[in-house]
Design a protein around this motif. Structure first.
Motif, short mmCIF file in Angstrom:
data_model
loop_
_atom_site.label_atom_id
_atom_site.label_comp_id
_atom_site.label_asym_id
_atom_site.label_seq_id
_atom_site.Cartn_x
_atom_site.Cartn_y
_atom_site.Cartn_z
N HIS A 101 -8.87 -2.61 0.36
CA HIS A 101 -9.75 -2.38 -0.78
C HIS A 101 -11.12 -1.93 -0.30
CE1 HIS A 101 -12.09 -3.32 -4.40
NE2 HIS A 101 -10.97 -3.14 -5.05
N GLY A 142 2.85 4.24 -0.23
CA GLY A 142 3.68 3.07 -0.48
C GLY A 142 2.99 1.98 -1.26
N GLU A 143 1.79 2.27 -1.77
CA GLU A 143 1.06 1.26 -2.54
C GLU A 143 1.09 1.62 -4.02
OE1 GLU A 143 -0.22 -1.44 -1.45
OE2 GLU A 143 -0.35 -1.15 0.71
N ASP A 144 0.74 0.66 -4.83
CA ASP A 144 0.60 0.89 -6.25
C ASP A 144 -0.84 1.31 -6.49
OD1 ASP A 144 0.25 0.70 -8.99
OD2 ASP A 144 1.53 -1.06 -9.20
N TYR A 179 -2.57 1.68 -9.00
CA TYR A 179 -3.32 0.94 -10.01
C TYR A 179 -3.94 -0.34 -9.46
CZ TYR A 179 -1.44 4.21 -13.34
OH TYR A 179 -1.13 5.35 -14.00
N LEU A 180 -3.35 -0.84 -8.37
CA LEU A 180 -3.93 -2.04 -7.75
C LEU A 180 -5.30 -1.73 -7.16
CD1 LEU A 180 -3.65 -4.99 -6.81
CD2 LEU A 180 -2.35 -4.16 -4.86
N THR A 199 -4.14 9.97 -15.62
CA THR A 199 -4.73 10.80 -16.68
C THR A 199 -6.07 10.26 -17.13
OG1 THR A 199 -2.48 11.21 -17.37
CG2 THR A 199 -4.19 11.91 -18.88
N SER A 200 -6.18 8.92 -17.17
CA SER A 200 -7.45 8.33 -17.63
C SER A 200 -8.61 8.77 -16.74
CB SER A 200 -7.32 6.81 -17.62
OG SER A 200 -6.87 6.37 -16.36
N LYS A 232 -4.99 -6.95 2.16
CA LYS A 232 -5.25 -6.34 0.85
C LYS A 232 -6.75 -6.12 0.65
CE LYS A 232 -5.05 -8.34 -3.40
NZ LYS A 232 -4.42 -9.07 -4.50
#
Lengths: 299, 225
Positions: free
Chosen positions: A55, A113-115, A117-118, A193-194, A51
């Protein structure tokens, strides 16, 4: 104390604390490899490393996107004074495609396959800068505001052909595996959107600079045109209540307001004094009057 | 035409902001319910620190486990409310309560079997998934944080066990917490909240070791422990 981290001593990890627990005996510590706790934590180690590494890779790629996008913005500013406007736009279009096909595509592959937002904090600066460059280009070509679906459509990548980028990231088994297996034929960077909002807020800073520099080349119509466009964006932000979205948006809206004021002052001067002063002199007046431009970039 | 485009874009923003706020309100309310449940379970488990509680551990655990049925139902509602791809968008809201409940589950399992709860077990007790791919899940960071909270709680238990006259428990707690510390030593943590929490583990280890030392030096440590 640095014993355990020494084994995996990659330079990149140096910022991580090497041994978290100075519990007295360190080198001599006997780790019972058959203990269920140790076995479980070996697994956690792998997961956490994967992870954190992902990142880091995303941060790097985001930085590349930022750098390239900034270059595109500079290039587009040359549009005003350029004798060959078509060539500038063409070059910008080409560079945008380059950024998309290289770094942004790599980000898309990492995110498969990832989120999203993470990892949003890792890629956010790059995404915003890219939206800024793309929307600036879009404005210069069409005189209109780009929409979110239009941006999103450029962030989708057909993976029909084998992509060498995926293999490079050998540590990242998930992305490479799913890319080679070809299960999802499309990789995308979902643009929240943000992030899009923040990119659009940044765009107005560029528009302000464009308005001021158009005075310099005696383009008297453009500041008025830009003023109207920027006002429309400011109105938009004020009606949706930018502050409600996030603190970051609120800050950018404050900057946007200043930019609009500045362009309005330019338009005013253009009307009042335009008749008595050659237009290239007007530009000098503004350059002097203008304080250091507020830094709208987020890096 | 140009104005129309701007309006179109900002209509999108408005919709986004509205739906975001609605969703957050909904999530916040559901998390509040979970927090209430967590407080109730915590109250039940606090009994283990008393003389009486140490004698009725299995009963206490059973009662606490019973409360988790409510938690599971509450998580089912929350999971249904959050799209799987947006777990980390709203994660801040429930992060804390998930850590707390995971800690309580870990405490129950420890009191029953003196083993470290596995991540899968913890997820099952909470009624959520153990892997991200499966949906609303127990994040690894949260699970790890909860094991650290467990270590703190056990260091307190070691002291209270001595007060209650149980001299062998602190020795077992010391070995368990030591094991956990060895586990954490394997992780390459980033400079985040987990790291900070993990740095405090050594104080829990120290506290338990001091209890064991006090017992040993006075000859109170049972021979078989």
């Amino acid at each position: 104390m640095a014993s355990r981290a020494g084994k995996r001593g990659h330079g990149r990890r140096e910022h991580r604390r090497e041994a978290q627990l100075p519990l007295g005996e360190t080198d001599a510590i006997e780790v019972n490899e058959s203990s269920p706790v140790i076995i479980a934590f070996r697994g956690f180690q792998t997961q956490l490393d994967a992870k954190y590494d992902k990142h880091e890779r995303l941060v790097k790629k985001s930085r590349d996107v930022t750098i390239q996008s900034k270059r595109i913005i500079f290039l587009l500013h040359r549009y005003v004074g350029s004798s060959n406007k078509e060539a500038v736009l063409k070059e910008a279009e080409q560079k945008l495609e380059e950024v998309e096909q290289s770094f942004i595509k790599q980000i898309a592959l990492e995110l498969q396959g990832e989120d999203v937002y993470l990892y949003l904090r890792a890629i956010s600066p790059g995404l915003q800068e890219y939206v800024e460059a793309l929307s600036f280009y879009h404005y210069l070509t069409t005189k209109s505001l780009i929409t979110l679906p239009e941006v999103q459509s450029r962030l989708e990548f057909d993976l029909g052909s084998p992509c060498p980028e995926a293999e490079q990231t050998d540590a990242d088994t998930t992305a490479a595996a799913s890319a080679s297996a070809g299960t999802p034929p499309v990789a995308r960077v979902p643009l929240p959107t943000s992030e899009f909002m923040l990119g659009i807020a940044d765009l107005t800073g560029e528009l302000m600079r464009l308005a001021i520099s158009s005075l310099g080349v005696g383009d008297a119509a453009r500041p008025f045109e830009l003023c109207g466009f920027m006002r429309a964006i400011l109105d938009g932000f004020l009606t949706v209540g930018g502050a409600a979205a996030s603190r970051e948006v609120a800050r950018k809206v404050a900057t946007l307001r200043q930019s609009v004021h500045k362009v309005e002052a330019a338009c005013y001067a253009l009307r009042v004094r335009g008749s008595e002063m050659p237009s290239h002199r007007l530009a000098d007046v503004f350059r002097e009057a203008e304080p250091a431009a507020p830094d709208t970039e987020v890096m | 035409m140009e104005a129309a485009r701007v309006t179109e874009v900002f209509c999108g923003f408005q919709k986004y902001i509205d739906s975001e706020q609605d969703k957050r309100d909904e999530v916040r309310q559901l998390v509040k319910d979970l927090e209430q449940s967590a407080r109730e379970i915590l109250a039940v488990m606090q009994i283990i620190h008393t003389d009486e509680g140490l004698k009725t551990i299995s009963k206490v655990c059973e009662k606490a486990r019973h409360h988790f049925e409510t938690v599971r139902a509450q998580f089912a509602v929350l999971a249904a409310c959050v799209p799987p791809s947006e777990y980390f968008r709203f994660n801040d809201h429930w992060r804390f309560v998930v850590q707390r409940l995971s800690f309580l589950a870990a405490l129950i399992v420890y009191m029953e079997s003196e083993m470290l709860i596995t991540k899968e077990e913890a997820a099952a007790i909470l009624g959520i998934k153990s892997s991200r791919e499966a949906g609303f899940h127990l994040d690894l960071d949260d699970y790890l944080t909860s094991t650290l909270t467990l270590a703190s709680e056990l260091s307190r238990l070691a002291v209270n066990a001595v007060v209650a006259g149980d001299y062998s428990r602190p020795v077992r707690v010391a070995s368990f917490v030591g094991d956990l510390a060895n586990g954490f030593r394997l992780l390459n943590l980033k400079n985040d909240s987990l790291r900070k929490r993990c740095d405090a583990l050594k104080y829990d280890v120290k506290k338990v070791e001091e209890v064991v030392y006090d017992l040993s030096i006075r000859g109170l440590r049972p021979a078989d422990a």
